[in-house]
Design a protein around this motif. Structure first.
Motif, PDB file in Angstrom:
ATOM      1  N   GLY A  44      10.410  -0.871   4.946  1.00 47.29           N
ATOM      2  CA  GLY A  44       9.529   0.458   4.638  1.00 47.29           C
ATOM      3  C   GLY A  44       8.342   0.296   5.371  1.00 47.29           C
ATOM      4  N   ILE A  45       7.911  -0.638   6.042  1.00 52.73           N
ATOM      5  CA  ILE A  45       6.824  -0.729   6.724  1.00 52.73           C
ATOM      6  C   ILE A  45       7.014  -0.562   8.374  1.00 52.73           C
ATOM      7  N   LYS A  46       6.315   0.198   9.081  1.00 49.70           N
ATOM      8  CA  LYS A  46       6.437   0.151  10.699  1.00 49.70           C
ATOM      9  C   LYS A  46       5.109  -0.001  11.139  1.00 49.70           C
ATOM     10  N   ALA A  47       4.952  -0.987  12.264  1.00 51.72           N
ATOM     11  CA  ALA A  47       3.657  -1.090  12.883  1.00 51.72           C
ATOM     12  C   ALA A  47       2.807  -0.941  12.012  1.00 51.72           C
ATOM     13  N   GLY A  48       3.010  -1.796  10.733  1.00 49.43           N
ATOM     14  CA  GLY A  48       1.874  -2.149   9.676  1.00 49.43           C
ATOM     15  C   GLY A  48       1.642  -1.029   8.890  1.00 49.43           C
ATOM     16  N   ALA A  49       2.067   0.119   9.094  1.00 53.22           N
ATOM     17  CA  ALA A  49       2.136   1.332   8.143  1.00 53.22           C
ATOM     18  C   ALA A  49       3.215   1.506   7.528  1.00 53.22           C
ATOM     19  N   VAL A  50       2.803   2.191   5.888  1.00 55.82           N
ATOM     20  CA  VAL A  50       4.224   2.567   5.030  1.00 55.82           C
ATOM     21  C   VAL A  50       4.904   3.772   5.647  1.00 55.82           C
ATOM     22  N   VAL A  51       6.465   3.402   5.658  1.00 53.79           N
ATOM     23  CA  VAL A  51       7.069   4.658   6.090  1.00 53.79           C
ATOM     24  C   VAL A  51       8.044   5.073   5.127  1.00 53.79           C
ATOM     25  N   ASP A  52       8.029   4.000   3.988  1.00 52.62           N
ATOM     26  CA  ASP A  52       9.031   4.373   2.904  1.00 52.62           C
ATOM     27  C   ASP A  52       8.545   3.823   1.668  1.00 52.62           C
ATOM     28  N   PHE A  53       8.102   4.773   0.723  1.00 52.66           N
ATOM     29  CA  PHE A  53       7.498   4.278  -0.686  1.00 52.66           C
ATOM     30  C   PHE A  53       8.372   3.211  -1.441  1.00 52.66           C
ATOM     31  N   ASP A  54       9.527   3.567  -1.397  1.00 49.69           N
ATOM     32  CA  ASP A  54      10.584   2.852  -2.499  1.00 49.69           C
ATOM     33  C   ASP A  54      10.624   1.473  -1.718  1.00 49.69           C
ATOM     34  N   LEU A  55      11.165   1.551  -0.634  1.00 52.18           N
ATOM     35  CA  LEU A  55      11.371   0.368   0.097  1.00 52.18           C
ATOM     36  C   LEU A  55      10.102  -0.510   0.035  1.00 52.18           C
ATOM     37  N   ALA A  56       9.093  -0.147   0.324  1.00 51.65           N
ATOM     38  CA  ALA A  56       7.770  -0.953   0.576  1.00 51.65           C
ATOM     39  C   ALA A  56       7.638  -1.471  -0.762  1.00 51.65           C
ATOM     40  N   GLU A  57       7.658  -0.687  -1.862  1.00 52.69           N
ATOM     41  CA  GLU A  57       7.317  -1.001  -3.400  1.00 52.69           C
ATOM     42  C   GLU A  57       8.179  -2.099  -3.738  1.00 52.69           C
ATOM     43  N   SER A  58       9.351  -2.076  -3.595  1.00 58.89           N
ATOM     44  CA  SER A  58      10.089  -3.298  -3.882  1.00 58.89           C
ATOM     45  C   SER A  58      10.014  -4.663  -3.304  1.00 58.89           C
TER      46      SER A  58
END
Ligand SMILES: Nc1ncnc2c1ncn2[C@@H]1O[C@H](COP(=O)(O)OP(=O)(O)OP(=O)(O)O)[C@@H](O)[C@H]1O
Ligand SMILES: [Mg+2]
Length: 412
Positions: A44-58
């Motif tokens: 859920g991270i692309k080029a250092g930025a969050v692009v998907d909250f659920d995936l990044a959170e887990s």
């Protein structure tokens, strides 16, 4: 656990390819020891930025929980890195009138208070404001102006700001994991804090944090950060180039890159044949024999182009000269064979690989350049470089000035 209260530090590096959490304790000798490590493939991270909250959170949850289990401590606050938020750096001078009296603490406070106003821009947030030196009536190079006389007191500051939206998304992911953000540190700044020795930060040095989705850039001089930038190109782009160029699955491209890849050609490349599994094929047709020169021919232009972008950004910054002759390459992608030699050539500098220094307790697997940012977040918390924004903003004004007095004492 609480950062600061019982001296435990939790550093959270949210990267494009990995999320990593270090829990550290002071070692009693001015350094620190890592007592918990959690390390997880990023989602859920692309080029250092969050692009998907659920995936990044887990991904963040899993990394922090693993570090907590190993440390046998509960993490409540984290120091987090910021990468993909279009960092911009600038040096500004701020002045206040002192009407001829002897300069005191209150004047320093007044001049620093002006900083916030200078850094304010729509849709952006000031991440770092590092004072480098003071001026009295335009004369530079004054390290501690207290006790001196003059009409105008000025301070030179290096400001780093980032876009507000991506930073808020990052903070939201951390909050969704029920963690409080204690501090935010630009990734390339943190990587420099972890990997540089004092002579380098004094004399001038450029740091390249070569990650999966980004290449971060920071310049240190006179003991402090003077410039930072981020280019949204990293190791993943190299892997994708290989996958496309050799018609092979991404996982195979990654394997070929790390095992046989190089940023510079060697005479044996024509003869050395590599077995490249083909995308979508099965059976005998599934593997093609390809000379290594073809792999190197895909990798080299991409890395060269990235270094050229770095060179252009450095030149445009006006800091190319003070950035010095020294270059420190860090981040996972700096491990590519030949990356150092090519960087030395394109950027015309003496290059070395930077690994986390001054941090005890790292296992072999976490001592490499990919862990420089996480180690640097710990270093930031320990060294407490004075930052008018950073940690000071979150605390009471009284604590803020007390620390500035100490910072002056320690640094000058
Ligand atoms: N031995 C190696 N040779 C070449 N590349 C490597 C090697 N080991 C790791 N890499 C590359 O390093 C990259 C990951 O680096 P790192 O862990 O520093 O990235 P990140 O911090 O997750 O990303 P970013 O900082 O861009 O957000 C990947 O693209 C990977 O292919
Ligand atoms: Mg990184």
């Amino acid at each position: 656990m609480s950062v600061g209260r019982n001296s435990l530090v939790a550093a959270l590096d949210i990267g494009t390819t990995k999320v990593c959490c270090f829990v550290a304790k002071p070692d009693g000798q001015g350094g620190s020891r890592v007592v918990g490590i959690g390390h997880q493939v990023s989602r859920g991270i692309k080029a250092g930025a969050v692009v998907d909250f659920d995936l990044a959170e887990s991904a963040v949850r899993n990394a922090v929980e693993a570090a907590e289990r190993m440390a046998e401590e509960r993490v409540e606050q984290v120091i987090v890195n910021v990468t993909g938020a279009q960092a911009q750096a600038q040096t500004v001078g701020v002045e206040v009138a002192i009407a001829g009296h002897q300069i005191g603490d209150a004047d320093l406070q007044r001049v620093l208070d002006q900083t916030q106003a200078h850094g304010a821009q729509p849709e952006r947030r000031l991440l770092h404001a590092v004072p480098t030196d003071f001026t009295i009536d335009g004369n530079r190079g004054i390290r501690d102006p207290r006790g001196m006389f003059g009409a105008n007191l000025g301070v030179m500051l290096n400001l780093v700001s980032v876009a507000d939206g991506p930073l808020r998304n990052l903070e939201l992911v951390v909050q969704r994991c029920h963690l409080e953000v204690a501090d935010r540190v630009l990734s390339a700044y943190a990587s420099g804090l972890a990997t540089l020795v004092e002579d380098e930060t004094d004399l001038g040095v450029t740091v390249l944090d070569m990650g999966g989705g980004t290449t971060g850039l920071s310049v240190f001089y006179g003991g402090s950060l003077v410039f930072a930038d981020v280019i949204p190109v990293g190791g993943q782009h190299v892997t994708n180039d290989i996958a496309r160029g050799l018609a092979t699955p991404v996982a195979q491209a990654e394997r070929l890159k790390t095992l046989y890849g190089s940023a510079i050609p060697s005479p044996s490349d024509e003869r050395e044949m590599l077995a490249v599994p083909q995308i979508g094929e099965q059976g005998a047709d599934a593997v093609q024999q390809v000379p290594r020169s073809m792999l190197v021919g895909i990798i080299q232009p991409r890395i060269e182009e990235t270094y050229e972008m770095v060179r252009e950004r450095l030149e445009a910054s006006g800091h190319a000269r003070i950035a010095g002759r020294r270059l420190v390459l860090t981040g996972g992608a700096s491990q590519l064979t030949g990356a150092r030699e090519l960087a030395a050539r394109v950027l015309d500098k003496q290059a070395r690989t930077g690994r986390p220094l001054r941090l005890q307790g790292l296992a072999e697997a976490t001592q490499g350049p990919a862990f420089a940012t996480a180690a640097g977040l710990v270093a930031y918390s320990l060294a407490r470089p004075f930052d008018v924004v950073g940690r000071t903003q979150a605390r009471a004004a009284s604590g803020r000035f007390g620390r500035f007095g100490r910072w002056l004492k320690e640094n000058f």
